[in-house]
Scaffold this active site. Structure first.
Site, mmCIF file in Angstrom:
data_model
loop_
_atom_site.group_PDB
_atom_site.id
_atom_site.type_symbol
_atom_site.label_atom_id
_atom_site.label_comp_id
_atom_site.label_asym_id
_atom_site.label_seq_id
_atom_site.Cartn_x
_atom_site.Cartn_y
_atom_site.Cartn_z
ATOM 1 C CG HIS A 243 38.241 41.198 35.249
ATOM 2 N ND1 HIS A 243 37.947 41.096 33.862
ATOM 3 C CD2 HIS A 243 38.348 40.053 35.730
ATOM 4 C CE1 HIS A 243 37.363 40.191 33.577
ATOM 5 N NE2 HIS A 243 37.903 39.088 34.733
ATOM 6 C CD GLU A 244 39.768 38.346 38.850
ATOM 7 O OE1 GLU A 244 38.767 37.908 39.243
ATOM 8 O OE2 GLU A 244 40.042 38.142 37.792
ATOM 9 C CG HIS A 247 34.623 38.232 38.441
ATOM 10 N ND1 HIS A 247 33.446 37.913 37.365
ATOM 11 C CD2 HIS A 247 35.747 37.783 37.857
ATOM 12 C CE1 HIS A 247 34.311 37.738 36.319
ATOM 13 N NE2 HIS A 247 35.452 37.645 36.468
#
Length: 435
Positions: A243-244, A247
């Site tokens: 997920h990160e 980003h």
């Protein structure tokens, strides 16, 4: 009465801790409030938009070669641990990288769940970045104490020991490690599982930070205690970093808001992710409409679409997220193309050279195969893992080892596996087919 209130407070705190939280918004607020960082960010985003339009116009993304990204993993609080714990932490780092490679290439086992729900999303296809994340092994920065052949994994450095989610003075980066995809594993206050800027830049040593209880993946009862670095359910499948890192490669949350007239410039700016303005936290959150992952009943968001709850950029638990979309993959490809020159080109071993150093046969096979090495002067290690990142075989061989090694995986299931072979000359990965 006081005991009852205390009990309720503890329940609330426990339930809050079980929800995914991400610090991307705070990171972006810090960047946008700093005039220098803000200007640099805007200039980089302008370059990205031009590259994204080029890719979309030329349909050139799939023609690109495999992306190889040098990774460095840092454990700032693990300076006083034993060598046994350091070995455990290196293995944990490699397991997390294996998971990244499966998730970003769409080879993760649970992506098969998409077949049963894809009919709910006729405008959406799964996506792959065609990338290989590799823990760096060559030409490490001076002063780090690492030699050629060592994995770029550090312990107890000053990297981010003072850094946190609200850091505003550059302490979430380290120029020593510029050019690497830096992953920092540490305790993060406030229940946040991880954070990264939306659109990261390796040139300044920007980091993706992951809480020590959400890095890597557990192996059930066999999980070693790496001095407090043990992933805990329901965030124990390595998806917090998936997920990160999304980003870092310029993806917004899928719940960034309802799309306006132009889906490419509103919401999460990806047209094949149905728009929503609310995250889904749990696999079956009673406060939200039903989840198609759980009940087979589509979740309608306040934007009027079926929520793509299984997407890595939502907030569901690790076991319920399993895909990027084709549009997200294109956006990540465009961001990589924009920052590719910022990655160091000397930190990874030369694949073409290393692959001449050994051969694997037969391949395909039934789980028993031979690795033949050529003129390896020093020790080497062999690691086999499945497409979910789970290590199913590992062994170290010293200088006196026979250069022809027979490997028996003990009746593995048919499918695709990967072999990591590490020597003093670097690390290389090969695909293995078990029939």
């Amino acid at each position: 009465m006081k005991l009852k209130l205390l009990f309720l407070l503890l329940i609330f705190q426990f339930s809050f801790a079980q929800q995914r939280t991400c610090g991307a918004e705070q990171q972006m607020e810090i960047i946008m409030n700093n005039p220098v960082q803000r200007q640099a960010y805007i200039e980089q985003q302008n370059k990205f938009e031009i590259e994204l339009q080029r890719l979309e116009a030329n349909s050139a993304r799939n023609a690109n070669a495999v992306i190889r990204i040098p990774v460095a993993v840092h454990y700032p609080s693990a300076g006083a641990v034993t060598e046994t714990v350091k070995t455990c932490l290196r293995n944990l780092a490699q397991r997390q990288v294996n998971i990244l490679n499966a998730d970003y290439n769409g080879t993760n086992t649970d992506i098969s769940n998409w077949a049963s729900v894809s009919g709910n999303y006729p405008e959406t296809n799964t996506g792959s970045l065609n990338v290989q994340f590799v823990i760096a092994t060559e030409n490490h920065p001076a002063g780090t104490g690492l030699n050629n052949g060592d994995l770029a994994v550090t312990f107890g450095t000053d990297f981010l020991t003072a850094g946190n989610i609200s850091c505003t003075d550059g302490c979430n980066e380290d120029a020593t490690w510029s050019g690497y995809m830096n992953l920092v594993v540490k305790n993060i206050a406030g229940g946040i599982l991880g954070f990264s800027p939306v659109g990261g830049t390796p040139a300044t040593g920007k980091t993706v930070v992951i809480d020590n209880n959400a890095f890597g993946a557990s192996l059930g009862g066999s999980t070693p205690n790496c001095a407090g670095f043990v992933p805990g359910a329901p965030y124990n499948k390595g998806r917090t970093l998936t997920h990160e890192l999304g980003h870092f490669f310029n993806l917004n949350h899928t719940f960034a808001g309802c799309d306006g007239a132009n889906c490419a410039s509103s919401g999460d700016r990806v047209c094949d992710t149905p728009s929503t303005n609310q995250p889904r936290y749990d696999c079956n959150d009673a406060s939200l409409p039903p989840d198609p992952n759980v009940s087979g009943n589509p979740a309608v968001t306040t934007c009027g679409y079926l929520q793509l709850t299984m997407n890595y950029m939502d907030y569901v638990q690790d076991s319920c997220m399993y895909m990027f979309t084709a549009g997200q993959a294109a956006r990540m490809q465009a961001w990589y193309n924009t920052i590719a020159s910022q990655f160091t080109t000397t930190a990874l071993a030369n694949d073409a050279f290393l692959q001449k150093e050994f051969s694997i046969y037969p391949n395909p096979n039934n789980g028993t195969f031979t690795i033949e090495f050529k003129e390896l002067a020093n020790s080497f290690s062999v690691e086999v893992f499945d497409i979910s990142g789970k290590i199913i075989y590992e062994n170290n061989y010293d200088q006196s080892a026979n250069l022809i090694q027979e490997i028996n995986l003990n009746k593995p299931a048919s499918g695709v596996y990967f072999v990591n072979i590490k020597s003093d000359k670097g690390l290389v990965t090969k695909k293995l087919i078990v029939q």
